[in-house]
Enzyme design. Structure first.
Site, short mmCIF file in Angstrom:
data_model
loop_
_atom_site.label_atom_id
_atom_site.label_comp_id
_atom_site.label_asym_id
_atom_site.label_seq_id
_atom_site.Cartn_x
_atom_site.Cartn_y
_atom_site.Cartn_z
N THR A 4 4.05 2.78 5.60
CA THR A 4 2.66 2.33 5.68
C THR A 4 1.90 3.22 6.64
O THR A 4 2.45 3.63 7.68
CB THR A 4 2.54 0.85 6.14
OG1 THR A 4 1.18 0.56 6.45
CG2 THR A 4 3.39 0.53 7.37
N ARG B 11 1.00 -4.90 -5.33
CA ARG B 11 1.04 -6.14 -4.55
C ARG B 11 1.27 -7.22 -5.62
O ARG B 11 0.52 -7.31 -6.58
CB ARG B 11 -0.28 -6.34 -3.81
CG ARG B 11 -0.64 -5.15 -2.90
CD ARG B 11 -1.72 -5.53 -1.91
NE ARG B 11 -2.38 -4.37 -1.34
CZ ARG B 11 -1.94 -3.67 -0.30
NH1 ARG B 11 -0.82 -4.02 0.30
NH2 ARG B 11 -2.61 -2.65 0.16
N ASP C 170 5.11 -4.59 6.17
CA ASP C 170 5.63 -5.88 6.63
C ASP C 170 5.72 -6.91 5.51
O ASP C 170 6.68 -7.68 5.43
CB ASP C 170 4.78 -6.41 7.79
CG ASP C 170 3.30 -6.46 7.46
OD1 ASP C 170 2.87 -5.79 6.50
OD2 ASP C 170 2.56 -7.17 8.17
N GLY D 264 0.84 -1.20 0.00
CA GLY D 264 0.00 0.00 0.00
C GLY D 264 0.87 1.24 0.00
O GLY D 264 1.86 1.31 0.72
#
Ligand SMILES: Nc1ncnc2c1ncn2[C@@H]1O[C@H](COP(=O)(O)OP(=O)(O)O)[C@@H](O)[C@H]1O
Ligand SMILES: O=P(O)(O)OC[C@H]1O[C@](O)(COP(=O)(O)O)[C@@H](O)[C@@H]1O
Ligand SMILES: [Mg+2]
Length: 319
Positions: free
Chosen positions: A125, A72, A103, A11
């Protein structure tokens, strides 16, 4: 080390651009070449990359999103995908990588470090869910965005004597909801770190009403349940009608705050220093106002550090 790469993954978060700028400028200052890899690990697999210069990162420190794009990438989770990435790294003469992400991106980078390509992570993030750093890039900006939304929702809640439920992002973490709830004066904050007690929520609402309070703001972290599920529960338990606002991806956008820009600049420079020292498998962070680097594996440990005092304070100040 002569040439390093930089990519953003997962993200996006406000401050990623400022971090890219810092990595590129610090690396060039130190005499290195820097390759920008587009669309995260997907670009690494596809060889979608280009050499960056000082001017390539001009006029981006103030911009949200990421100039390198993000993704992603399911393929990178496979051994085959990781092999393709390594071939591209070799073909392009890249000896070390700076990964800006969350992460998941860190886990991906560990696979490369283990295969002999040193990677250093910068925590980017809005969720503030990375152990080992007090703050992640983007958290402060997202916090201010959520506060602004709460203030606006409060205007209409007050005008109509309504109870509002505001659904806030954060994946499994409640930091964004807790901080924004405290700063926005929310009456109730529901976060994954604390077991929800519906009786208590209803009791707080009713005691407010009995004192003449006609509106309320309830913050629900997405990691607990959706705002509309929570609204249905309130209706079922106590016949309380609410309106629901899902803030969604506006929380990820916008110009980074001064704090996020400064953090990004320090993180970017530190990551280059760590790579130049030949260290992979490290993450940079800020601990007690000091910029540090630490073993990336520590970032995968379940973060038990939850600010109980802040949660308690939010309850004491909003009754
Ligand atoms: N265990 C893993 N092994 C290899 N790559 C991974 C792993 N977990 C995540 N990744 C890669 O990192 C990308 C970003 O992870 P994700 O969890 O979506 O976002 P974030 O980094 O923001 O937490 C994934 O799409 C995938 O390409
Ligand atoms: O952008 P998507 O794929 O809808 O994902 C939404 C998720 O991404 C986030 O905005 C940021 O999470 P990451 O930084 O881990 O990618 C979460 O708060 C949210 O749960
Ligand atoms: Mg994440």
């Amino acid at each position: 080390m002569k040439r390093i790469g930089v990519l953003t993954s997962g993200g996006d978060a406000p401050g990623m651009n400022a971090a890219i700028r810092a990595v590129v400028r610090k690396a060039i200052y130190e005499g290195l070449e820097v390759v920008g890899i587009f669309h995260g690990y997907q670009g690494l697999i596809d060889g979608n990359m280009e050499l960056l210069n000082l001017g390539s990162v001009g006029d981006i420190i103030q911009r949200g999103g990421t100039k390198l794009y993000s993704a992603r990438c399911p393929e990178f989770r496979t051994e085959e995908g990781q092999q393709k990435a390594i071939e591209q790294l070799k073909a392009n003469g890249i000896e070390g990588l700076v990964i800006i992400g969350g992460d998941g991106s860190y886990r991906g980078s560990m696979t490369l470090t283990k295969k002999g390509f040193p990677c250093v992570g910068i925590p980017g993030t809005i969720d503030n869910d990375i152990p080992g750093t007090d703050y992640t890039l983007g958290f402060d900006t997202a916090l201010n965005t959520v506060i602004d939304c709460i203030d606006k929702i409060r205007d209409t809640a007050t005008s109509h004597d309504r109870t509002f439920i505001v659904e806030v992002m954060g994946r499994d973490a409640g930091d964004l909801a807790l901080w924004a709830g405290l700063a926005g004066g929310a009456e109730t904050i529901i976060i994954p770190e604390v077991n929800m007690n519906m009786e208590e929520v209803v009791e707080r609402l009713k005691s407010g009403t009995s004192r003449g309070k006609k509106h309320s703001i309830i913050i629900v972290a997405e990691g607990v349940m959706s705002g509309s599920e929570f609204a249905a529960k309130l209706m079922e338990h106590a016949n309380i009608e609410t309106r629901v606002s899902v803030l969604g991806h506006i929380q990820r956008g916008g110009s980074p705050t001064g704090r996020d820009r400064v953090l990004a600049s320090m993180f970017g420079a530190k990551a280059v220093e760590v790579l130049m020292a030949g260290n992979g498998g490290r993450a940079v962070g800020i601990q007690n106002h000091e910029v540090v680097d630490y073993d990336m594996n520590e970032a995968f440990e379940r973060n038990e550090v939850f600010d109980k005092d802040m949660y308690q304070l939010s309850k004491e100040l909003s009754i």
